[in-house]
Design a protein around this motif. Structure first.
Motif, PDB file in Angstrom:
ATOM      1  N   GLU A  36       1.218  -1.132  -0.055  1.00 60.52           N
ATOM      2  CA  GLU A  36      -0.056  -0.421  -0.327  1.00 60.52           C
ATOM      3  C   GLU A  36       0.485   1.440   0.172  1.00 60.52           C
ATOM      4  O   GLU A  36       0.771   2.112  -0.975  1.00 60.52           O
ATOM      5  CB  GLU A  36      -0.921  -0.480   0.757  1.00 60.52           C
ATOM      6  N   MET A  53       0.686   3.928  -2.493  1.00 62.05           N
ATOM      7  CA  MET A  53       1.118   5.625  -2.446  1.00 62.05           C
ATOM      8  C   MET A  53       2.706   6.488  -3.150  1.00 62.05           C
ATOM      9  O   MET A  53       2.376   7.469  -3.637  1.00 62.05           O
ATOM     10  CB  MET A  53       1.008   5.797  -0.945  1.00 62.05           C
ATOM     11  N   GLN A  72       5.008   5.919  -5.373  1.00 64.49           N
ATOM     12  CA  GLN A  72       5.065   5.347  -6.726  1.00 64.49           C
ATOM     13  C   GLN A  72       4.376   6.815  -7.436  1.00 64.49           C
ATOM     14  O   GLN A  72       4.653   7.768  -8.480  1.00 64.49           O
ATOM     15  CB  GLN A  72       4.560   3.992  -7.300  1.00 64.49           C
ATOM     16  N   THR A  73       2.821   6.514  -7.241  1.00 63.60           N
ATOM     17  CA  THR A  73       2.083   7.143  -7.514  1.00 63.60           C
ATOM     18  C   THR A  73       2.187   9.294  -7.551  1.00 63.60           C
ATOM     19  O   THR A  73       2.459   9.722  -8.496  1.00 63.60           O
ATOM     20  CB  THR A  73       0.491   7.358  -7.192  1.00 63.60           C
ATOM     21  N   LEU A  74       2.480   8.993  -6.130  1.00 66.92           N
ATOM     22  CA  LEU A  74       3.372  10.285  -5.598  1.00 66.92           C
ATOM     23  C   LEU A  74       4.285  10.291  -7.007  1.00 66.92           C
ATOM     24  O   LEU A  74       5.128  11.871  -7.160  1.00 66.92           O
ATOM     25  CB  LEU A  74       3.316  10.489  -4.345  1.00 66.92           C
ATOM     26  N   ILE A 128      -4.348  15.308  -7.691  1.00 63.62           N
ATOM     27  CA  ILE A 128      -5.249  15.041  -6.556  1.00 63.62           C
ATOM     28  C   ILE A 128      -6.842  15.564  -6.319  1.00 63.62           C
ATOM     29  O   ILE A 128      -7.585  15.124  -6.191  1.00 63.62           O
ATOM     30  CB  ILE A 128      -4.863  15.473  -5.346  1.00 63.62           C
ATOM     31  N   GLU A 129      -7.029  16.807  -7.142  1.00 68.96           N
ATOM     32  CA  GLU A 129      -8.506  17.069  -7.509  1.00 68.96           C
ATOM     33  C   GLU A 129      -9.371  16.239  -8.596  1.00 68.96           C
ATOM     34  O   GLU A 129     -10.627  15.827  -8.006  1.00 68.96           O
ATOM     35  CB  GLU A 129      -7.914  18.633  -8.069  1.00 68.96           C
ATOM     36  N   ASP A 130      -8.967  15.616  -9.386  1.00 71.33           N
ATOM     37  CA  ASP A 130      -9.712  14.948 -10.431  1.00 71.33           C
ATOM     38  C   ASP A 130      -9.370  13.622 -10.172  1.00 71.33           C
ATOM     39  O   ASP A 130     -10.468  13.465 -10.230  1.00 71.33           O
ATOM     40  CB  ASP A 130      -9.054  14.790 -11.984  1.00 71.33           C
ATOM     41  N   GLY A 131      -8.949  13.047  -9.671  1.00 72.17           N
ATOM     42  CA  GLY A 131      -8.897  12.181  -8.920  1.00 72.17           C
ATOM     43  C   GLY A 131      -8.545  10.839  -9.610  1.00 72.17           C
ATOM     44  O   GLY A 131      -8.897  10.019  -9.714  1.00 72.17           O
ATOM     45  N   ASP A 158      -5.948   9.369 -10.155  1.00 73.48           N
ATOM     46  CA  ASP A 158      -5.285   8.110  -8.937  1.00 73.48           C
ATOM     47  C   ASP A 158      -5.830   7.204  -9.033  1.00 73.48           C
ATOM     48  O   ASP A 158      -5.577   5.635  -8.038  1.00 73.48           O
ATOM     49  CB  ASP A 158      -4.309   8.654  -8.041  1.00 73.48           C
ATOM     50  N   GLY A 159      -6.840   6.187  -9.896  1.00 77.50           N
ATOM     51  CA  GLY A 159      -7.657   5.791  -9.099  1.00 77.50           C
ATOM     52  C   GLY A 159      -8.488   5.025  -8.628  1.00 77.50           C
ATOM     53  O   GLY A 159      -8.173   6.101  -7.107  1.00 77.50           O
ATOM     54  N   ALA A 192      -8.045   3.869  -5.936  1.00 74.90           N
ATOM     55  CA  ALA A 192      -7.593   3.121  -5.033  1.00 74.90           C
ATOM     56  C   ALA A 192      -7.243   3.355  -3.632  1.00 74.90           C
ATOM     57  O   ALA A 192      -6.824   3.874  -3.090  1.00 74.90           O
ATOM     58  CB  ALA A 192      -5.712   3.170  -5.383  1.00 74.90           C
ATOM     59  N   ARG A 193      -8.654   2.443  -2.550  1.00 77.22           N
ATOM     60  CA  ARG A 193      -8.898   2.958  -1.520  1.00 77.22           C
ATOM     61  C   ARG A 193      -7.966   2.070  -0.348  1.00 77.22           C
ATOM     62  O   ARG A 193      -7.739   1.119   0.414  1.00 77.22           O
ATOM     63  CB  ARG A 193     -10.075   1.796  -0.897  1.00 77.22           C
ATOM     64  N   ALA A 194      -6.797   3.278  -0.313  1.00 78.60           N
ATOM     65  CA  ALA A 194      -5.534   2.730   0.133  1.00 78.60           C
ATOM     66  C   ALA A 194      -5.777   3.428   1.716  1.00 78.60           C
ATOM     67  O   ALA A 194      -6.763   4.458   1.794  1.00 78.60           O
ATOM     68  CB  ALA A 194      -4.311   3.496  -0.343  1.00 78.60           C
TER      69      ALA A 194
END
Lengths: 148, 148
Positions: free
Chosen positions: A97, A101, A103-105, A126-129, A131-132, A134-136
């Motif tokens: 998990e 995070m 990696q995305t960042l 972050i605004e538009d989401g 990043d999928g 991903a319920r991290a």
DNA sequence: GTGGGGCTTCCCATTGTGGGAAGGTCAATG
DNA sequence: CATTGACCTTCCCACAATGGGAAGCCCCAC
């Protein structure tokens, strides 16, 4: 040995030793006439066990189980192994998990100019989401680091 | 839109929305005549931003900074990038620590017969502390998982 | 006998999150 | 109109593990 000595010798703070006693992880220490807790080598040994288990990431609850196994001379090593491996699985999941995070960042950051202009793909994402779903999880407290 | 709708639409629980309001992360919602909080799309948008940031592992404090940057049209993308990269560093550190634990445990487990006999190298190691003075942290709460 | 350090207990804060109680509201249905 | 059920409000509690600090007692050395 008083609690301060036991703390130094075991690497568990006095505060935590009292807490462990209070919550039943360790049995109540013997008391001196004045009400001071007194510890023997054996107790320090147990405290050290606890500290090591904490360092391996076990929760207090997990440590209670570990302690029970430790003291049970008729234990099956399979049970200990199961606990260890179960904990490894938890650890690995957490790692996965966290890695997602990071990696995305990281990739977001690599798309960001990082200059004095306001445009920023990180905020956009972050605004538009993008990043999928991903319920991290989050909420991993960073070590208050009770110095050793 | 009432808080329940906003919660569903944003993925942030009503409880958390109130908490964020209380702690000042978001400004107080408008109230209906009866005292119900009411939300507009814009508010939901902000809540969604918050949820995504949480999913990326930012603390509420970090999110406050992120929000400030988000709203600041004169921001420097460099500041956002710094935050992102700083957080990545924190994440990686955590990962490293977790990995050390997992690896220790894994190798210990691989030395454990895992049968009905009591002998167990895992317990021996925790007891004697052969795993080195790795002052690793612990305390990473595992997701109560506010299901999305 | 006095000072300083150690011990005791008790309460508080942290970080996010959920649970639940007691009570008010609202919309729909009978 | 009255009831019902879903929703909202606030307030308090709990969690996990840890530290901080206050008020007060104890012990040893000088």
């Amino acid at each position: 040995m008083n609690i301060g000595q036991a703390a130094k010798a075991s690497g568990v703070s006095a505060k935590m030793i009292r807490y462990y006693e209070q919550t039943g992880l360790v049995s109540p220490a013997a008391r001196s006439g004045a009400g001071y807790r007194t510890y023997a080598e054996k107790d320090v040994h147990t405290l050290r066990f606890i500290r090591r288990a904490r360092d391996l990431g076990f929760s207090v609850e997990g440590i209670a189980e570990l302690l029970a196994l430790w003291r049970d001379r008729t234990r099956h090593s399979a049970d200990v192994k199961d606990m260890a491996l179960g904990h490894v699985a938890v650890l690995r999941k957490k790692i996965t998990e966290l890695e997602a995070m990071a990696q995305t960042l990281q990739s977001l950051a690599s798309c960001c100019a990082g200059d004095e202009r306001p445009d920023c793909p990180i905020l956009k994402d972050i605004e538009d989401g993008t990043d999928g779903p991903a319920r991290a999880p989050h909420r991993f407290g960073l070590l208050p680091d009770g110095g050793a």
